[in-house]
Enzyme design. Structure first.
Site, PDB file in Angstrom:
ATOM      1  N   SER A  68     -18.687  80.830  15.689  1.00 20.45           N
ATOM      2  CA  SER A  68     -17.816  79.665  15.518  1.00 20.45           C
ATOM      3  C   SER A  68     -16.366  80.028  15.792  1.00 20.45           C
ATOM      4  O   SER A  68     -15.646  79.286  16.457  1.00 20.45           O
ATOM      5  CB  SER A  68     -17.903  79.144  14.092  1.00 20.45           C
ATOM      6  OG  SER A  68     -19.231  78.920  13.739  1.00 20.45           O
TER       7      SER A  68
ATOM      8  N   ASP B  76     -23.966  82.221  23.772  1.00 19.22           N
ATOM      9  CA  ASP B  76     -23.113  81.046  23.568  1.00 19.22           C
ATOM     10  C   ASP B  76     -21.662  81.324  23.970  1.00 19.22           C
ATOM     11  O   ASP B  76     -20.985  80.461  24.520  1.00 19.22           O
ATOM     12  CB  ASP B  76     -23.158  80.600  22.096  1.00 19.22           C
ATOM     13  CG  ASP B  76     -24.408  79.770  21.812  1.00 19.22           C
ATOM     14  OD1 ASP B  76     -25.317  79.764  22.661  1.00 19.22           O
ATOM     15  OD2 ASP B  76     -24.465  79.129  20.746  1.00 19.22           O
TER      16      ASP B  76
ATOM     17  N   ASN C  48     -27.376  76.302  25.504  1.00 18.31           N
ATOM     18  CA  ASN C  48     -27.680  75.601  24.263  1.00 18.31           C
ATOM     19  C   ASN C  48     -26.537  75.798  23.272  1.00 18.31           C
ATOM     20  O   ASN C  48     -26.735  75.873  22.073  1.00 18.31           O
ATOM     21  CB  ASN C  48     -29.001  76.118  23.674  1.00 18.31           C
ATOM     22  CG  ASN C  48     -29.593  75.136  22.659  1.00 18.31           C
ATOM     23  OD1 ASN C  48     -29.087  74.032  22.497  1.00 18.31           O
ATOM     24  ND2 ASN C  48     -30.651  75.555  21.988  1.00 18.31           N
TER      25      ASN C  48
ATOM     26  N   ASP D   7     -26.192  76.898   7.888  1.00 15.33           N
ATOM     27  CA  ASP D   7     -26.861  77.944   8.676  1.00 15.33           C
ATOM     28  C   ASP D   7     -27.410  79.050   7.782  1.00 15.33           C
ATOM     29  O   ASP D   7     -28.568  79.444   7.893  1.00 15.33           O
ATOM     30  CB  ASP D   7     -25.899  78.539   9.711  1.00 15.33           C
ATOM     31  CG  ASP D   7     -25.661  77.568  10.859  1.00 15.33           C
ATOM     32  OD1 ASP D   7     -26.389  76.556  10.928  1.00 15.33           O
ATOM     33  OD2 ASP D   7     -24.758  77.827  11.686  1.00 15.33           O
TER      34      ASP D   7
ATOM     35  N   GLU E 230     -30.546  74.018  16.845  1.00 18.67           N
ATOM     36  CA  GLU E 230     -31.232  74.577  18.004  1.00 18.67           C
ATOM     37  C   GLU E 230     -32.662  74.048  18.122  1.00 18.67           C
ATOM     38  O   GLU E 230     -33.224  73.926  19.196  1.00 18.67           O
ATOM     39  CB  GLU E 230     -31.233  76.096  17.932  1.00 18.67           C
ATOM     40  CG  GLU E 230     -29.922  76.751  18.363  1.00 18.67           C
ATOM     41  CD  GLU E 230     -28.813  76.687  17.310  1.00 18.67           C
ATOM     42  OE1 GLU E 230     -28.930  75.901  16.334  1.00 18.67           O
ATOM     43  OE2 GLU E 230     -27.824  77.418  17.478  1.00 18.67           O
TER      44      GLU E 230
ATOM     45  N   HIS F 168     -32.289  81.393  17.425  1.00 11.88           N
ATOM     46  CA  HIS F 168     -31.907  82.716  16.936  1.00 11.88           C
ATOM     47  C   HIS F 168     -32.094  82.877  15.436  1.00 11.88           C
ATOM     48  O   HIS F 168     -32.556  83.906  14.959  1.00 11.88           O
ATOM     49  CB  HIS F 168     -30.457  83.009  17.344  1.00 11.88           C
ATOM     50  CG  HIS F 168     -29.466  81.966  16.880  1.00 11.88           C
ATOM     51  ND1 HIS F 168     -28.263  82.278  16.326  1.00 11.88           N
ATOM     52  CD2 HIS F 168     -29.516  80.606  16.877  1.00 11.88           C
ATOM     53  CE1 HIS F 168     -27.613  81.164  16.021  1.00 11.88           C
ATOM     54  NE2 HIS F 168     -28.351  80.137  16.355  1.00 11.88           N
TER      55      HIS F 168
END
Ligand code: DC
Length: 666
Positions: free
Chosen positions: A23, A49, A93, A326, A354, A400
């Site tokens: 992030s 990412d 993604n 998360d 995801e 992940h």
């Protein structure tokens, strides 16, 4: 690699250094790109990412460079609109790239397309698009309405009334607006640009990260509760010069859990997790409170956490997890080890990540033996009784966090292995996750070893290397150690005979070796080719007949058995080095066939030798390897014979994998 099998594990201790926060990394990259001035970014995360964001910025004309192999990057901010006004961006993604780039590009205007992998085209973005359209942006759906891909045109901005945005689906929509709107601050009315959140804002801590980073880049957003945010007229992004990316607090959760699940580790120092401390700006650091509630013993140190196993079994919890969406996934797996049912509430946002993480987690925990209630926005998990664990192959849904969570099932008290499908999906945020875990995890029993023994030039090395790659295991080429001993002896002028046995053994025990990237160095010299020469093979055969040399190399070979497993090739892997290995193969091929293979190899390398000469050499080496008193070349009693004279490499690999699979509980 289709799957990775984790042997049962007992605990975790030592020190880990975690990669940077996803992030923070992607926010900092975008802010640095938009700001005036150069930004030095330290310890950026290296992952899929982040690569998507870096690629997108390059395509938009933002100059950046990586400093050597380091994780430090220098971004030259464009201080306004992007130089490239028309681009087609593929964002994989990466939600942390898709949402803020959509907003920034829509506010700045141009002719852009933003797309991703199929799953990205199932992740909603309609609320953000609605908010952007309300302020005059031109955005169209080129696929299904409400989802990427998107095409973006030139806006006619209207900033004089509050911009409404929904806050209850993904906080990334608000983050995206907060990052984009300062780009229009010179067109703002005197009272600034106002954003109004509709509905209860979820994942507030992520908004906090956004606000803290905006402040570092010179934009102070005024906040009234979590409902109203104002960006002052004339706000501008300015580089802070240098910025450091904290380690990922969500990634830390797996290591905190691993340590909390340690039942055998009696190391009083526990596990030190470097790169993130209790003062982290990341919301997921609050996972620490939840883990403590379950019984983990966690203390803060400067820029680090230390975790020692605490209460056992863990204590069940009933927790609103909205603030740690998360990391709460990690709690779901910890709940398997608790003293009663645990409930994780307010986690509806899991469904649009995801994958649909609520459904995925429920399904996979059940495979392990748990009973799970899946609600619309909660999970209730009943722990697994010690005898109730099942060896399972866990699906990871290209997610992940599913993969990293699944690894925590390997600490089960039943001592069962766990299979993780498509383990490489961890690359999204933590490419070296499993390597890092194996670095601190203690196996419950011997690490599994597959032994592949056989005569010279039977193709052991090729086969063993390929099997190791398919299983994600380490590979030991034991012959190389004898070759290296022979080479070291020649370099130092020590004769390769029994009279010099003690000296040769000493050389073998203290070989100054370094292995890296498939190459081998002896005392700083790259000898990868030198040890493959025919002479080196003959020398190896001679030193390997000396018992003291063999003993000297014993520890080095056994130490190669590290998590998650080892494929070892040689002459005595199954008989002497790893006598209890669960799978032993004795590879053969006719001497003529082997000589022809070696001949082709040597010709390809430009070495000219005759086939007859090679045949004679092979026979001489076979005879010596078979006749020597210590560890002669012979099949272990429990070895499976494999004659590969008529098999391709791929067929041999498949055969070994099939034998291995037949021994697995999955
Ligand atoms: O597998 P290779 O050709 O690289 O092995 C070189 C020599 O080392 C071989 O002739 C016998 C010896 N060797 C051994 O004695 N024991 C092993 N485990 C591996 C090799």
């Amino acid at each position: 690699m289709e799957f990775l099998d984790l042997p049962p594990m007992l605990g975790a201790a030592g020190t880990v250094r975690l990669p940077g926060s996803k992030s923070i990394s992607n926010r900092v990259l975008l802010l640095a790109a938009l700001a005036e001035g150069e930004t030095d970014i330290r310890d950026l995360l290296s992952s899929d990412d982040v690569d998507r964001m870096l690629d997108a910025l390059r395509a938009l004309g933002v100059p950046w460079r990586r400093e050597g192999d380091s994780l430090n990057y220098r971004v030259t901010g464009v201080g306004g609109p992007f130089p490239v006004k028309s681009a087609d961006l593929f964002l994989g993604n990466a939600g942390t790239a898709m949402r803020p780039l959509t907003a920034a590009l829509a506010v700045l205007g141009g002719a852009y397309t933003l797309r991703g992998v199929p799953r990205m085209h199932e992740r909603p973005i309609g609320d953000l698009v609605d908010a952007l359209r309300a302020l005059g942006c031109r955005i169209d759906y080129s696929g299904q309405p409400g989802y990427p891909p998107l095409t973006i045109g030139t806006p006619a901005l209207q900033l004089d009334r509050p911009i409404p945005v929904r806050g209850d689906v993904s906080s990334q929509f608000l983050t995206a607006l907060l990052m984009a709107l300062p780009l229009a601050a010179d067109q703002a009315p005197a009272g600034g640009i106002v954003i109004e959140v509709q509905g209860e804002l979820i994942s507030k801590p992520y908004i906090d990260i956004t606000l803290k980073l905006l402040a570092r880049f010179g934009v102070a957003v005024q906040r009234e509760g979590w409902q109203r945010f104002t960006i002052a007229r004339g706000s501008r992004y300015r580089s802070p010069g240098q910025i450091h990316v904290e380690a990922d607090a969500s990634s830390a959760s797996y290591f905190i859990a691993a340590s909390a699940l340690s039942t055998g580790a009696n190391d009083q120092n526990g596990l030190k997790i470097e790169g993130v401390g209790l003062d982290s700006i990341q919301g997921d650091i609050r996972f620490v409170d939840a883990a403590r509630q379950m019984g983990a013993d966690i203390t803060g140190e400067p820029g680090a956490l230390r975790v020692r196993p605490g209460r056992w079994p863990l204590q069940a919890i009933d927790l609103d997890c909205n603030h740690i969406p998360d990391a709460a996934m990690t709690l779901a797996v910890m709940a398997l080890y608790a003293d009663g049912p645990s409930t994780l509430r307010n986690i509806a946002s899991w469904r649009v990540k995801e994958t649909d993480r609520l459904a995925a987690m429920a399904c996979e925990l059940r495979k392990l033996g748990a009973s799970v209630d899946e609600g619309l926005d909660f999970l209730r998990i009943t722990p697994i009784a010690p005898g109730g664990w099942r060896a399972a192959a866990i699906a990871t849904y290209d997610d992940h966090r599913m993969a990293m969570c699944a690894s925590l099932a390997a600490f089960n008290p039943g001592g069962l292995p766990v299979r993780i499908q498509d383990p490489r999906c961890v690359a999204k945020t933590f490419p070296d996750y499993f390597e890092t875990l194996f670095g601190i995890a203690q196996p419950r029993a011997n690490v599994p070893v597959i032994c592949i023994d056989g005569p010279t030039a039977s193709g052991k090395g090729t086969l063993a290397g390929a099997v190791a790659a398919r299983l994600g295991w380490h590979y030991l080429d034991s012959g190389a150690l004898y070759r290296l001993t022979g080479l070291a002896a020649r370099q130092q002028g020590v004769a390769l005979d029994a009279a010099h046995e003690p000296r040769l053994a000493e050389l073998a025990r203290t070989l100054p070796l370094r292995f890296a990237d498939g190459r081998v160095w002896l005392d700083g010299q790259d000898v990868s080719e030198a040890i493959r020469a025919e002479q080196a093979g003959m020398d190896a055969s001679r030193v390997s007949a000396l018992p003291a040399v063999r003993t000297a190399l014993l520890d080095l070979q056994r130490a190669a058995a590290r998590l998650p497993g080892l494929v070892a090739d040689g002459r005595d892997m199954g008989t002497v080095i790893f006598p209890t290995a669960p799978l032993k193969i004795f590879l053969t091929a006719g001497v003529q066939e082997r000589a022809e293979r070696r001949h082709r190899q040597l010709q390809a390398r430009g070495v000219s030798v005759t086939l007859e000469g090679l045949c004679a050499d092979l026979q001489e080496r076979d005879a010596r390897d078979q006749a020597r008193a210590t560890a002669p070349l012979k099949p272990a009693p429990d070895a499976l014979p494999l004659d590969n004279s008529r098999l391709s490499i791929e067929q041999s690999v498949e055969q070994v994998l099939a034998w291995w699979q037949a021994r697995q509980p999955f």
